[in-house]
Design a protein around this motif. Structure first.
Motif, PDB file in Angstrom:
ATOM      1  N   SER A 161       0.856  -1.184   0.000  1.00 45.34           N
ATOM      2  CA  SER A 161       0.000   0.000   0.000  1.00 45.34           C
ATOM      3  C   SER A 161       0.898   1.241   0.000  1.00 45.34           C
ATOM      4  CB  SER A 161      -0.885  -0.030   1.247  1.00 45.34           C
ATOM      5  OG  SER A 161      -1.854   0.978   1.206  1.00 45.34           O
ATOM      6  N   GLN A 181      -1.820  -1.150  -3.889  1.00 49.24           N
ATOM      7  CA  GLN A 181      -2.939  -0.284  -3.532  1.00 49.24           C
ATOM      8  C   GLN A 181      -2.421   1.141  -3.381  1.00 49.24           C
ATOM      9  OE1 GLN A 181      -6.201  -1.214  -0.541  1.00 49.24           O
ATOM     10  NE2 GLN A 181      -4.759  -0.104   0.769  1.00 49.24           N
ATOM     11  N   VAL A 192      -2.932   4.791  -1.840  1.00 51.02           N
ATOM     12  CA  VAL A 192      -3.599   5.595  -0.819  1.00 51.02           C
ATOM     13  C   VAL A 192      -3.269   7.036  -1.164  1.00 51.02           C
ATOM     14  CG1 VAL A 192      -3.741   6.177   1.634  1.00 51.02           C
ATOM     15  CG2 VAL A 192      -3.352   3.800   0.936  1.00 51.02           C
ATOM     16  N   VAL A 251      -7.562   3.838  -2.534  1.00 51.34           N
ATOM     17  CA  VAL A 251      -8.195   4.319  -1.309  1.00 51.34           C
ATOM     18  C   VAL A 251      -8.010   5.833  -1.261  1.00 51.34           C
ATOM     19  CG1 VAL A 251      -8.206   4.217   1.206  1.00 51.34           C
ATOM     20  CG2 VAL A 251      -7.725   2.149  -0.114  1.00 51.34           C
ATOM     21  N   CYS A 279     -12.976   5.741  -6.776  1.00 53.57           N
ATOM     22  CA  CYS A 279     -12.109   5.028  -5.828  1.00 53.57           C
ATOM     23  C   CYS A 279     -12.730   3.705  -5.389  1.00 53.57           C
ATOM     24  CB  CYS A 279     -11.869   5.882  -4.575  1.00 53.57           C
ATOM     25  SG  CYS A 279     -10.903   7.367  -4.849  1.00 53.57           S
ATOM     26  N   GLU A 335     -12.292   2.590  -2.424  1.00 52.74           N
ATOM     27  CA  GLU A 335     -12.809   3.075  -1.137  1.00 52.74           C
ATOM     28  C   GLU A 335     -12.629   4.586  -1.116  1.00 52.74           C
ATOM     29  OE1 GLU A 335     -10.927   1.451   2.377  1.00 52.74           O
ATOM     30  OE2 GLU A 335     -10.611  -0.475   1.397  1.00 52.74           O
ATOM     31  N   HIS A 388     -13.103   7.651   1.596  1.00 56.37           N
ATOM     32  CA  HIS A 388     -13.411   8.039   2.976  1.00 56.37           C
ATOM     33  C   HIS A 388     -13.515   9.555   3.037  1.00 56.37           C
ATOM     34  CE1 HIS A 388     -12.436   3.977   4.517  1.00 56.37           C
ATOM     35  NE2 HIS A 388     -11.508   3.991   3.561  1.00 56.37           N
ATOM     36  N   LYS A 397      -2.746   3.649   6.711  1.00 56.43           N
ATOM     37  CA  LYS A 397      -3.047   2.684   5.651  1.00 56.43           C
ATOM     38  C   LYS A 397      -1.860   2.421   4.727  1.00 56.43           C
ATOM     39  CE  LYS A 397      -8.045   3.350   5.475  1.00 56.43           C
ATOM     40  NZ  LYS A 397      -8.410   1.956   5.760  1.00 56.43           N
TER      41      LYS A 397
END
Length: 195
Positions: A7, A39, A41, A65, A82, A84, A86, A101
């Motif tokens: 990540s 991934q 972030v 993310v 995305c 995810e 947030h 993350k």
């Protein structure tokens, strides 16, 4: 859902900048993350380098993310593509969640927000709050002036050489990205296309 191989938290501009090399490296970074089972972030925006980075990661098969404060949802155009997304209350919450993350951090070209995020995770590493690799991708000499300034800080004894050793600076994406991921004790996994 498969667990990502790594990540990577990437800080970059919500604008594209003038030099086409900036957009090119944002796309290349996203492509590398996605094609190596990773991934992304990031700050959750759809504009500028942020949007190009996110889009390229998704196109290459990676997870994305995004973490964005309510106040920036409209300004940075929160990216609903995305994996995810947030939406948080404050910048502090955004940065904390991004750091939690991530296995490693990378700064691409950007403005004051990118600078602040890069310096914060570098400072946190120096203080022992984390031991995750921190990288700076110096595209088209964008960070040359900053590196000169930082070396001046060492020369004038406001910093020590070991603090500079806590960051990895490079202009070659193909060597810096694997170095960051491997320094985090993880292994990028190139995806093999089915024949």
């Amino acid at each position: 859902m498969t667990t990502p191989a790594f990540s990577l938290c990437v800080y970059c501009g919500s604008r594209p900048g003038v030099d086409p090399a900036f957009a090119e490296v944002a796309r290349a970074t996203g492509t590398w993350i996605g094609s190596h089972g990773g991934q992304l972030v990031y700050g959750g925006g759809r504009n500028g380098l942020m949007g190009l980075l996110s889009e390229a990661t998704l196109k290459a098969g990676g997870r994305v993310v995004g973490i964005i404060p309510k106040a920036l949802v409209e300004k940075e155009w929160a990216d609903d593509r995305c994996t995810e997304l947030h939406v948080v209350d404050t910048m502090h919450e955004r940065k904390r969640m991004m750091a939690e993350k991530a296995d490693a951090f990378l700064a691409l070209p950007g403005g004051i927000g990118t600078f602040e995020e890069f310096f914060e995770v570098w400072t946190w590493r120096q203080l022992g709050y984390h031991d995750k690799p921190v990288g700076l991708l110096n595209v088209a000499g964008y960070y040359d002036g900053l590196m000169t300034f930082l070396r001046t800080g060492v020369e004038q004894a406001f910093m020590n050489a070991w603090q500079m050793d806590l960051i990895r600076v490079g202009s070659d994406l193909s060597s810096l990205l694997p170095e960051l991921v491997q320094s985090a004790g993880l292994s990028p996994e190139p995806r093999i296309e089915a024949i």
